[in-house]
Design an enzyme around this catalytic site. Sequence first.
Site, PDB file in Angstrom:
ATOM      1  N   CYS A  85      -4.451 -43.945  72.384  1.00  0.00           N
ATOM      2  CA  CYS A  85      -6.067 -44.162  72.491  1.00  0.00           C
ATOM      3  C   CYS A  85      -6.316 -44.719  73.822  1.00  0.00           C
ATOM      4  CB  CYS A  85      -6.378 -44.902  71.053  1.00  0.00           C
ATOM      5  SG  CYS A  85      -5.939 -43.967  69.819  1.00  0.00           S
ATOM      6  N   HIS A 334     -14.867 -41.202  68.852  1.00  0.00           N
ATOM      7  CA  HIS A 334     -13.857 -41.528  69.296  1.00  0.00           C
ATOM      8  C   HIS A 334     -12.863 -40.204  69.498  1.00  0.00           C
ATOM      9  CE1 HIS A 334     -10.072 -43.490  70.405  1.00  0.00           C
ATOM     10  NE2 HIS A 334      -9.482 -43.843  69.307  1.00  0.00           N
TER      11      HIS A 334
END
Lengths: 386, 66
Positions: A85, A334
Site C-alpha cells: 500500500c 483506497h
Amino acid sequence: MRPVAIAAAGKTPFGAFQDRDLRSLAVEAGEKCLKNGHVSSSQVEAFYLGNFAGPSFVGQNHLAPYISTALGIYDVPATRIEAACASGGSAFFHAFSAVASGIYDCVLVVGVEKMTSQSTARVTEILAGAGDCSGEIKAGSTFPSLFAMIARRHMYQFGTTREHLAAVAVKNHANGALNPDAHMRKAITMEQALNGRPVAEPLGLYDCSLVSDGAAAVLLMPADRARDFTNKPVRILGIAQASDFVALDQKPDITTFPAVRRAAQKAYAMAGIGPKDIQFAELHDCFTIAEIVALEDLEFVERGCGGPYEASGATARSGEKPINASGGLKAKGHPVGATGVAQLCDIFAQIRCEAGDMQLKRNSLGLAQNLGGSGASCVVSILGNV
Amino acid sequence: MTVYTETVVHLAPEAFAKEVPYQVVIVTREDGSRVTGRVIGERVVIDDPVEQMELRDGVPFFRKVK
C-alpha cells in the site's frame, strides 16, 4: 542534494468505475498533471509508477512503459515500484531521490490501482499477498484480521475502545463528504460506525477503507526550475522511507510500527522541524486503528494516547491537528497504488489554497504518511511553502 | 504458550470462505518467539494459556488449556 519541489499535480476521482481500465485511469491523472504544470510529455526525463498488484487485479505486467508510452513519454526510464500500500509513496520517494541527486530535472510520478473488477473475496486474497504468505496468510489471516489483532492488542495495552476507533470513521466520513473526488461522500453517525457488520473482530465494515479504482500524479523538479513553470511550487522539505518485517508475528510489539517511527524521525530531521510544527496531515487510515497508531508513531501524541486524542476532536477539520481532511483512505477511497500519490496531491492543493470546500486555514506545513502491509514499508513526506 | 493477540475472521478469501467465522491467533511460545495459528474449540482471549493440538500444512492449531 538539491532542493526539490512539486510543480504540478493531477488525479482522477476515486470510486468504482466499471467502464474504466487501469491504463485510462493512469493516463487521465498523468495528462492532467502535465497540463496543470504546462509541461509537454517530451520534457519528462523519467517516469515512476506506483502500483501494487496490477498483474493480479487486471492481468497486466510491465506496467510502467505500458502507461508512459500511452502518455506520449518515450525513450526515458519507466519504472514500476511495488511496496504494497506504500507503492505510491515509494515511487515518489525514488523520484525525489533522482531529482535531488541531480540525475533528472523533470520526473513524472503516477500511482494507480484498478481493483473493482474482482470479487471482494478475490480482492481480499490479492491484498493478503502483502503479508507473509508462508505463515500468517496460510493460517487464514486477511489484512483486516492483521489490523484487528493490532487493535485488540492496542485495546489491551492502552485501554483503546471501539468508540475511539469509530471516532476516526465518523470524522473521516464527515471530511469525505466535502471532497468532490471522494469514493464515499456520505457522513455517518457514531451509531452506524459502531454497528457495521463484523469483518474481523473488533473491526467492522466502517473500520475498513474502501476498495476503489483511481489514479494520481505529481511532477517533480529542482525547486529553482519549478518556479519557471508555476508561481506556487510546493517544496519537499523532508522525506524518508523505512522498512521492517513483513509478518506481524515477527514484530516484538505490534502496537507500534518501527518503520513509521524511523521514516518520521528522518523526515523531521531533514526538514529541521518536529512533530508539533506539522499543521495538518494525510495519514494512512487503511483501518481506523492504523490512524490511531500513526498519530503515536509520528509522535503527534504519546504512545497509547491516539484513541482519546481522536475522540477529543483534535483531529477534526476544526481541531488543533486536522488529520485526513480529504476523507482519507476511509472515505476518499483506497486504490492501493494511487493512495500515496493522492495524499501528496491533497497536501499540495491545501498548501496552494486550492482545496475548495476541504480548505484548511493553517495550511503551510503538511505531512503525508503512507504505510505498506502491516508496517513493513513506510514513506513519510513533509511538504511546505517554498 | 499464551495468546498474544487474536481476532475472529468473518470475511475471508475463497480458500477459507467455508470456515468463517474462525479465530486467528498470534501465540507467544515458551522461548518468547511468536507464531500465527488457528484456534480449535472454545474462543480464546489475550493471555489465555493454549496448547498446540496439531500442525495442518504447516499451520499450528491451538486449543485453550482449561
